[in-house]
Design a protein around this motif. Structure first.
Motif, PDB file in Angstrom:
ATOM      1  N   ARG A   8       0.851  -1.191   0.000  1.00  0.00           N
ATOM      2  CA  ARG A   8       0.000   0.000   0.000  1.00  0.00           C
ATOM      3  C   ARG A   8       0.881   1.233   0.000  1.00  0.00           C
ATOM      4  N   ASN A   9       0.707   2.081  -1.018  1.00  0.00           N
ATOM      5  CA  ASN A   9       1.419   3.350  -1.028  1.00  0.00           C
ATOM      6  C   ASN A   9       0.795   4.313  -0.027  1.00  0.00           C
ATOM      7  N   PRO A  10       1.606   5.131   0.642  1.00  0.00           N
ATOM      8  CA  PRO A  10       1.028   6.146   1.521  1.00  0.00           C
ATOM      9  C   PRO A  10       0.177   7.125   0.717  1.00  0.00           C
ATOM     10  N   VAL A  11      -0.932   7.565   1.315  1.00  0.00           N
ATOM     11  CA  VAL A  11      -1.833   8.486   0.627  1.00  0.00           C
ATOM     12  C   VAL A  11      -1.380   9.917   0.862  1.00  0.00           C
ATOM     13  N   LEU A  12      -1.977  10.856   0.118  1.00  0.00           N
ATOM     14  CA  LEU A  12      -1.559  12.256   0.195  1.00  0.00           C
ATOM     15  C   LEU A  12      -1.681  12.818   1.608  1.00  0.00           C
ATOM     16  N   ARG A  13      -2.713  12.416   2.336  1.00  0.00           N
ATOM     17  CA  ARG A  13      -2.877  12.907   3.702  1.00  0.00           C
ATOM     18  C   ARG A  13      -1.678  12.523   4.568  1.00  0.00           C
ATOM     19  N   GLU A  14      -1.207  11.268   4.423  1.00  0.00           N
ATOM     20  CA  GLU A  14      -0.076  10.811   5.235  1.00  0.00           C
ATOM     21  C   GLU A  14       1.228  11.475   4.803  1.00  0.00           C
ATOM     22  N   LEU A  15       1.358  11.779   3.516  1.00  0.00           N
ATOM     23  CA  LEU A  15       2.591  12.364   3.012  1.00  0.00           C
ATOM     24  C   LEU A  15       2.689  13.863   3.260  1.00  0.00           C
ATOM     25  N   TYR A  16       1.582  14.581   3.070  1.00  0.00           N
ATOM     26  CA  TYR A  16       1.690  16.035   2.985  1.00  0.00           C
ATOM     27  C   TYR A  16       0.740  16.825   3.875  1.00  0.00           C
ATOM     28  N   MET A  17      -0.192  16.192   4.581  1.00  0.00           N
ATOM     29  CA  MET A  17      -1.236  16.956   5.253  1.00  0.00           C
ATOM     30  C   MET A  17      -1.179  16.811   6.763  1.00  0.00           C
ATOM     31  N   PHE A  18      -1.436  17.899   7.448  1.00  0.00           N
ATOM     32  CA  PHE A  18      -1.604  17.979   8.894  1.00  0.00           C
ATOM     33  C   PHE A  18      -0.282  17.722   9.626  1.00  0.00           C
ATOM     34  N   GLY A  19      -0.326  17.796  10.958  1.00  0.00           N
ATOM     35  CA  GLY A  19       0.891  17.841  11.746  1.00  0.00           C
ATOM     36  C   GLY A  19       1.733  16.591  11.731  1.00  0.00           C
ATOM     37  N   VAL A  20       1.113  15.425  11.485  1.00  0.00           N
ATOM     38  CA  VAL A  20       1.879  14.178  11.541  1.00  0.00           C
ATOM     39  C   VAL A  20       2.394  13.755  10.164  1.00  0.00           C
ATOM     40  N   LYS A  21       2.265  14.585   9.162  1.00  0.00           N
ATOM     41  CA  LYS A  21       2.674  14.252   7.798  1.00  0.00           C
ATOM     42  C   LYS A  21       4.155  13.893   7.724  1.00  0.00           C
ATOM     43  N   ASN A  22       4.506  13.059   6.734  1.00  0.00           N
ATOM     44  CA  ASN A  22       5.900  12.676   6.530  1.00  0.00           C
ATOM     45  C   ASN A  22       6.110  12.365   5.054  1.00  0.00           C
ATOM     46  N   PRO A  23       6.717  13.268   4.275  1.00  0.00           N
ATOM     47  CA  PRO A  23       6.909  13.032   2.836  1.00  0.00           C
ATOM     48  C   PRO A  23       7.920  11.937   2.515  1.00  0.00           C
ATOM     49  N   ASP A  24       8.594  11.404   3.550  1.00  0.00           N
ATOM     50  CA  ASP A  24       9.591  10.352   3.323  1.00  0.00           C
ATOM     51  C   ASP A  24       9.043   8.951   3.588  1.00  0.00           C
ATOM     52  N   LEU A  25       7.724   8.814   3.760  1.00  0.00           N
ATOM     53  CA  LEU A  25       7.137   7.503   4.017  1.00  0.00           C
ATOM     54  C   LEU A  25       7.342   6.560   2.836  1.00  0.00           C
ATOM     55  N   LYS A  26       7.581   5.280   3.157  1.00  0.00           N
ATOM     56  CA  LYS A  26       7.717   4.225   2.156  1.00  0.00           C
ATOM     57  C   LYS A  26       6.432   3.399   2.093  1.00  0.00           C
ATOM     58  N   PRO A  27       6.224   2.605   1.038  1.00  0.00           N
ATOM     59  CA  PRO A  27       5.030   1.757   0.982  1.00  0.00           C
ATOM     60  C   PRO A  27       5.035   0.694   2.086  1.00  0.00           C
ATOM     61  N   GLU A  28       3.847   0.323   2.546  1.00  0.00           N
ATOM     62  CA  GLU A  28       3.680  -0.842   3.409  1.00  0.00           C
ATOM     63  C   GLU A  28       3.737  -2.094   2.551  1.00  0.00           C
ATOM     64  N   ARG A  29       4.386  -3.158   3.046  1.00  0.00           N
ATOM     65  CA  ARG A  29       4.530  -4.399   2.274  1.00  0.00           C
ATOM     66  C   ARG A  29       4.204  -5.600   3.154  1.00  0.00           C
ATOM     67  N   LEU A  30       3.619  -6.627   2.543  1.00  0.00           N
ATOM     68  CA  LEU A  30       3.384  -7.877   3.270  1.00  0.00           C
ATOM     69  C   LEU A  30       3.353  -9.061   2.309  1.00  0.00           C
ATOM     70  N   TRP A  31       3.593 -10.234   2.878  1.00  0.00           N
ATOM     71  CA  TRP A  31       3.460 -11.509   2.167  1.00  0.00           C
ATOM     72  C   TRP A  31       2.387 -12.335   2.867  1.00  0.00           C
ATOM     73  N   ASN A  32       1.559 -12.999   2.068  1.00  0.00           N
ATOM     74  CA  ASN A  32       0.446 -13.783   2.586  1.00  0.00           C
ATOM     75  C   ASN A  32       0.541 -15.212   2.051  1.00  0.00           C
TER      76      ASN A  32
END
Length: 286
Positions: free
Chosen positions: A91-115
């Protein structure tokens, strides 16, 4: 064989406008693109069916991600199938997580998992009885959670997931409009996940005849993590019921009751769920 490409463009501008003086304060003005190519393959070999696929996804912010999957299905008995599957998810980080509000972080990487999954399903008694059992293992990394860096709250790729467990379900069409069904799941979490229960059991009854439809079911939840820091769990029993009457081909009337035992419970800590509620209404179909 199925192959294709898809492209997404998403984003926009967000701002706060103050009612006192009409002043605008910008929040974000950002647009991202995501383009991907994929191919899926399926081949039947007698009782054996083989599935395989791969997707390559390129995101303008987070880069390129390979997403493979593979599975086999064996018809090992009459109306029964044994299946095994392995797949990757992200899952790629969404715009809110990257650029919006106080907890934003433009350096976030995608979440990854194996099932990984292994399952058995079968129908008996001419299809009136069915059951299934599923074993699974999930391992994930770089899960986005709120943390602290440089003395402030910020979103970080700091969490891991390592879950394994089992699921089982069964259903029986008794006849005369009656049917019953039940399911159970057990989840072992090496790293607790918020809003996830260790045990979940459900049993329900359905009835359908002429213009009437009714259903009711009881669900037992045990060891649900409402919070992981600090650790907090909740246990509860939910009883729901629903009745529908078809007045005409285009009009249905219904009444529904939820949490009829008036349980006090939370799914996320600090946000209590409603006690017993009832509602009624109509559905109009054109």
């Amino acid at each position: 064989l199925t192959a294709g490409i898809d492209w997404q463009r998403f984003g926009g501008r967000a701002w706060n406008r103050f009612t006192a003086d009409g002043r605008e304060e910008p929040i974000v003005d950002q647009t991202e693109d995501e383009i991907a190519g994929y191919a899926d393959f399926r081949q039947s070999l007698g009782r054996l069916t083989v599935d395989a696929g791969v997707r390559i996804d390129h995101h303008t912010r987070t880069g390129t991600e390979w997403v493979p999957q593979a599975g086999i299905s064996l018809r090992a008995a009459r109306d029964g199938a044994l299946k095994a599957m392995v797949s990757k998810g992200f899952r790629n980080p969404v715009l809110r997580e990257l650029y919006m509000f106080g907890v934003k972080n433009p350096d976030l990487k995608p979440e990854r998992l194996w099932n990984y999954e292994l399952s058995w399903t079968q129908r008996l008694a001419g299809g009136s009885v069915s059951y299934g059992v599923n074993l699974f293992y999930i391992e994930g990394e770089d899960i986005i959670r709120r943390g602290r860096a440089d003395g402030r709250n910020i979103l970080l790729n700091q969490a891991r997931i390592e879950n394994w467990g089992a699921e089982a379900d069964a259903a029986w069409r008794i006849g005369g409009g009656w049917s019953v069904n039940a399911n159970y799941s057990w989840l072992r979490m090496e790293y607790p996940v918020p809003a996830s229960p260790e045990h979940k059991l459900y049993a329900g009854v359905d009835f359908s005849r002429r213009r009437w439809k009714a259903s009711t079911g009881v669900q037992y939840i045990h060891g649900l993590y409402t919070s992981v820091k600090p650790v907090a769990k909740d246990n509860f029993v939910l009883w729901n019921a629903n009745v529908t009457f078809r007045v005409t081909r285009w009009l249905d009337l219904f009444v529904r009751g939820e949490n009829l035992l008036a349980q006090r419970y939370e799914i996320n800590a600090g946000f209590p769920m409603p006690k017993a509620t009832a509602l009624g209404g109509m559905n109009v179909n054109f």
